[in-house]
Design a protein around this motif. Structure first.
Motif, PDB file in Angstrom:
ATOM      1  N   THR A 109     -50.520 -57.818  61.373  1.00  0.00           N
ATOM      2  CA  THR A 109     -51.518 -58.024  60.308  1.00  0.00           C
ATOM      3  C   THR A 109     -52.821 -57.121  60.543  1.00  0.00           C
ATOM      4  N   GLY A 110     -52.628 -56.344  61.449  1.00  0.00           N
ATOM      5  CA  GLY A 110     -53.773 -55.238  61.661  1.00  0.00           C
ATOM      6  C   GLY A 110     -53.295 -53.976  62.629  1.00  0.00           C
ATOM      7  N   ASP A 111     -54.403 -53.007  62.753  1.00  0.00           N
ATOM      8  CA  ASP A 111     -53.879 -52.062  63.975  1.00  0.00           C
ATOM      9  C   ASP A 111     -53.807 -52.376  65.021  1.00  0.00           C
ATOM     10  N   GLN A 112     -52.858 -51.948  65.624  1.00  0.00           N
ATOM     11  CA  GLN A 112     -52.570 -52.089  67.164  1.00  0.00           C
ATOM     12  C   GLN A 112     -53.610 -51.088  68.192  1.00  0.00           C
ATOM     13  N   ARG A 113     -54.247 -50.197  67.734  1.00  0.00           N
ATOM     14  CA  ARG A 113     -54.970 -49.530  68.437  1.00  0.00           C
ATOM     15  C   ARG A 113     -55.841 -49.899  69.492  1.00  0.00           C
ATOM     16  N   GLY A 114     -55.997 -49.760  70.655  1.00  0.00           N
ATOM     17  CA  GLY A 114     -57.024 -50.209  71.557  1.00  0.00           C
ATOM     18  C   GLY A 114     -56.789 -51.718  71.785  1.00  0.00           C
ATOM     19  N   ARG A 115     -55.831 -52.272  71.529  1.00  0.00           N
ATOM     20  CA  ARG A 115     -55.592 -53.732  72.061  1.00  0.00           C
ATOM     21  C   ARG A 115     -54.975 -53.998  73.141  1.00  0.00           C
ATOM     22  N   GLY A 116     -54.530 -52.852  73.701  1.00  0.00           N
ATOM     23  CA  GLY A 116     -53.760 -53.052  75.076  1.00  0.00           C
ATOM     24  C   GLY A 116     -52.372 -53.491  74.808  1.00  0.00           C
ATOM     25  N   GLU A 117     -52.000 -54.389  75.643  1.00  0.00           N
ATOM     26  CA  GLU A 117     -50.671 -54.910  75.733  1.00  0.00           C
ATOM     27  C   GLU A 117     -50.325 -55.669  74.305  1.00  0.00           C
ATOM     28  N   TYR A 118     -49.224 -55.421  73.682  1.00  0.00           N
ATOM     29  CA  TYR A 118     -48.740 -56.063  72.228  1.00  0.00           C
ATOM     30  C   TYR A 118     -48.458 -57.482  72.478  1.00  0.00           C
ATOM     31  N   ARG A 119     -49.037 -58.218  71.626  1.00  0.00           N
ATOM     32  CA  ARG A 119     -48.729 -59.705  71.599  1.00  0.00           C
ATOM     33  C   ARG A 119     -48.204 -59.986  70.258  1.00  0.00           C
ATOM     34  N   ASP A 120     -46.603 -60.616  70.508  1.00  0.00           N
ATOM     35  CA  ASP A 120     -45.762 -60.925  69.189  1.00  0.00           C
ATOM     36  C   ASP A 120     -46.546 -62.159  68.503  1.00  0.00           C
ATOM     37  N   PHE A 121     -46.451 -62.247  67.305  1.00  0.00           N
ATOM     38  CA  PHE A 121     -46.938 -63.420  66.461  1.00  0.00           C
ATOM     39  C   PHE A 121     -45.650 -64.200  66.235  1.00  0.00           C
ATOM     40  N   LEU A 122     -44.500 -63.818  66.366  1.00  0.00           N
ATOM     41  CA  LEU A 122     -43.365 -64.567  66.078  1.00  0.00           C
ATOM     42  C   LEU A 122     -42.916 -65.582  67.209  1.00  0.00           C
ATOM     43  N   PRO A 123     -42.100 -66.525  66.930  1.00  0.00           N
ATOM     44  CA  PRO A 123     -41.881 -67.461  67.846  1.00  0.00           C
ATOM     45  C   PRO A 123     -41.123 -66.818  69.099  1.00  0.00           C
ATOM     46  N   VAL A 124     -41.200 -67.314  70.320  1.00  0.00           N
ATOM     47  CA  VAL A 124     -40.685 -66.562  71.470  1.00  0.00           C
ATOM     48  C   VAL A 124     -39.272 -66.468  71.572  1.00  0.00           C
ATOM     49  N   ARG A 146     -38.997 -51.991  72.020  1.00  0.00           N
ATOM     50  CA  ARG A 146     -40.081 -51.890  70.968  1.00  0.00           C
ATOM     51  C   ARG A 146     -40.896 -50.702  70.839  1.00  0.00           C
ATOM     52  N   ILE A 147     -41.105 -50.150  69.776  1.00  0.00           N
ATOM     53  CA  ILE A 147     -41.949 -49.007  69.259  1.00  0.00           C
ATOM     54  C   ILE A 147     -42.878 -49.554  68.364  1.00  0.00           C
ATOM     55  N   LEU A 148     -44.259 -48.996  68.852  1.00  0.00           N
ATOM     56  CA  LEU A 148     -45.433 -49.296  68.146  1.00  0.00           C
ATOM     57  C   LEU A 148     -46.075 -47.914  67.317  1.00  0.00           C
ATOM     58  N   LEU A 149     -46.181 -48.206  66.092  1.00  0.00           N
ATOM     59  CA  LEU A 149     -46.495 -47.037  65.156  1.00  0.00           C
ATOM     60  C   LEU A 149     -48.123 -47.180  64.757  1.00  0.00           C
ATOM     61  N   GLU A 150     -48.822 -45.965  64.837  1.00  0.00           N
ATOM     62  CA  GLU A 150     -50.080 -45.990  64.268  1.00  0.00           C
ATOM     63  C   GLU A 150     -50.454 -44.812  63.581  1.00  0.00           C
ATOM     64  N   PRO A 151     -51.239 -44.756  63.001  1.00  0.00           N
ATOM     65  CA  PRO A 151     -51.818 -43.356  62.050  1.00  0.00           C
ATOM     66  C   PRO A 151     -52.644 -42.566  63.315  1.00  0.00           C
ATOM     67  N   SER A 152     -52.518 -41.301  63.121  1.00  0.00           N
ATOM     68  CA  SER A 152     -52.732 -40.130  63.992  1.00  0.00           C
ATOM     69  C   SER A 152     -54.265 -40.167  63.766  1.00  0.00           C
ATOM     70  N   TRP A 195     -43.910 -46.259  72.845  1.00  0.00           N
ATOM     71  CA  TRP A 195     -42.795 -47.344  73.383  1.00  0.00           C
ATOM     72  C   TRP A 195     -43.768 -48.300  73.965  1.00  0.00           C
ATOM     73  N   ASP A 196     -43.311 -49.388  73.664  1.00  0.00           N
ATOM     74  CA  ASP A 196     -43.966 -50.593  74.192  1.00  0.00           C
ATOM     75  C   ASP A 196     -43.002 -51.290  75.287  1.00  0.00           C
ATOM     76  N   THR A 197     -41.809 -51.309  74.897  1.00  0.00           N
ATOM     77  CA  THR A 197     -40.814 -51.848  75.758  1.00  0.00           C
ATOM     78  C   THR A 197     -39.324 -50.885  75.239  1.00  0.00           C
ATOM     79  N   PRO A 198     -38.755 -50.335  76.468  1.00  0.00           N
ATOM     80  CA  PRO A 198     -39.180 -50.199  77.735  1.00  0.00           C
ATOM     81  C   PRO A 198     -40.362 -48.817  77.871  1.00  0.00           C
ATOM     82  N   ARG A 199     -40.804 -48.536  78.945  1.00  0.00           N
ATOM     83  CA  ARG A 199     -41.556 -47.440  78.955  1.00  0.00           C
ATOM     84  C   ARG A 199     -40.758 -46.076  79.003  1.00  0.00           C
ATOM     85  N   ARG A 200     -41.151 -45.444  77.887  1.00  0.00           N
ATOM     86  CA  ARG A 200     -40.738 -44.003  77.627  1.00  0.00           C
ATOM     87  C   ARG A 200     -41.820 -43.286  76.858  1.00  0.00           C
TER      88      ARG A 200
END
Length: 333
Positions: free
Chosen positions: A268-283, A292-298, A314-319
């Motif tokens: 629903t919004g940009d993930q920049r500067g939010r630290g750890e990613y929090r999923d909005f879907l059920p556990v 998991r890969i997080l994309l954002e504009p340069s 990369w959010d999971t794993p750390r690559r």
């Protein structure tokens, strides 16, 4: 287990050693994307993995999925020309209508033309047509108009690959050509899995019958509809049941059938500067995702006219991640 027949059925083998090794020993797929194919310690697009690509609208999720699909369907090598593909059967489930078929054809043709630069010009057209036809025979696009369509598609895939599909399985196994279809109005056959041999054997290709890739573009496209569905309003399922079922079916395709799974998801919004990613879907869905890969504009305005520059983290794993540029001819890293 009251009879000897029941006991024998219980201890009988489910598959031979050859069948198990054919199913289990599947090479990683080539995506054509450097930060996915890099060995840290091995490529990310492996059978049994569920890779989730997350980002706000317009960050390149569908473009990344399209790049993975076009590279996967290409052959590794044909007639001495290296195409650097995977010869994989690719099934794309389009949940929001943004997977552009014409763009896929343009990107595929651009990849083929680039590989054929080493071939004399008078032979390029015939070779390009041959590789194009072969590659597209491994591609299927399915349009879903609701979560129930997604569940039907995944269930039919499981049935077809398990050899117990019946009429639905025949729809996914018997065709020799690729069609675009919708699960709401399925007419004719679609090419999700074909017999080994045949045309491929005649061409002497390196077809790998157990190389499979399932892409679901925008798995959360029906999130708000599912969230509004409540049992006390007479709805047949709710968001918890939908994503629990989807997670279970994706895991089965990945683990039992050794398919590589790629799903995109719009936040629903940009993930920049939010630290750890929090999923909005059920556990249940979050637990099913293995990468998991997080994309954002340069932030740097380095793109030329008509291009988009993005950052992959990369959010999971750390690559190690990287930057990518989307242009008319596809994606480059």
């Amino acid at each position: 287990m009251n009879t000897i027949e029941d006991a024998l059925a219980f201890i009988s083998a489910d598959e031979t050693a050859y069948e198990y090794l054919t199913r289990a020993l599947v090479e990683p797929l080539t995506s054509g994307v450097a930060f996915i194919d890099a060995r840290h310690p091995e490529p990310a697009l492996k059978p049994g993995e569920i890779l989730e690509i997350v980002g706000a609208g317009g960050t390149g999720k569908t473009e990344l999925a399209l790049e993975i699909a076009t590279t996967a369907v290409l052959p590794k090598e044909r007639r001495g020309v290296r195409y650097r593909g995977s010869c994989a059967k690719v099934i794309v489930i389009d949940c929001d209508g943004k997977f552009d078929q014409l763009r896929l054809l343009r990107v595929l043709n651009a990849k083929i033309s680039s590989a054929l630069r080493v071939v004399p010009e008078n032979k390029r057209e015939a070779l390009a047509d041959e590789v194009y036809e072969e590659s597209m025979s491994r591609f299927t696009l399915i349009r879903a108009y609701g979560s129930l369509d997604v569940l039907k598609t995944l269930t039919a895939l499981d049935a077809a690959w398990s050899g117990r599909g019946g009429a639905a399985g025949a729809r996914f196994c018997d065709a020799r050509t690729t069609h675009t279809t919708s699960m709401g109005d399925v007419e004719g056959d679609i090419n999700i899995d074909t017999d080994v041999g045949g045309d491929d054997a005649a061409r002497g290709t390196d077809q790998a019958p157990n190389q499979r890739l399932v892409i679901c573009d925008n798995v959360a496209a029906f999130y708000w509809l599912d969230r509004a569905s409540r049992k006390d309003h007479g709805a047949p399922f709710n968001i918890q049941r939908v994503f629990t079922s989807e997670a279970r079916l994706f895991k089965r395709l990945a683990r039992a059938h050794r398919a590589a799974i790629v799903v995109t998801k719009t936040t629903t919004g940009d993930q920049r500067g939010r630290g750890e990613y929090r999923d909005f879907l059920p556990v249940e869905w979050t637990d099913a995702v293995t990468q998991r890969i997080l994309l954002e504009p340069s932030r740097e305005d380095s793109a030329t006219y008509g291009e988009y520059v993005g950052i992959a983290r990369w959010d999971t794993p750390r690559r190690p991640g990287g930057t990518f540029t989307v242009s008319e001819l596809g994606m480059r890293c």
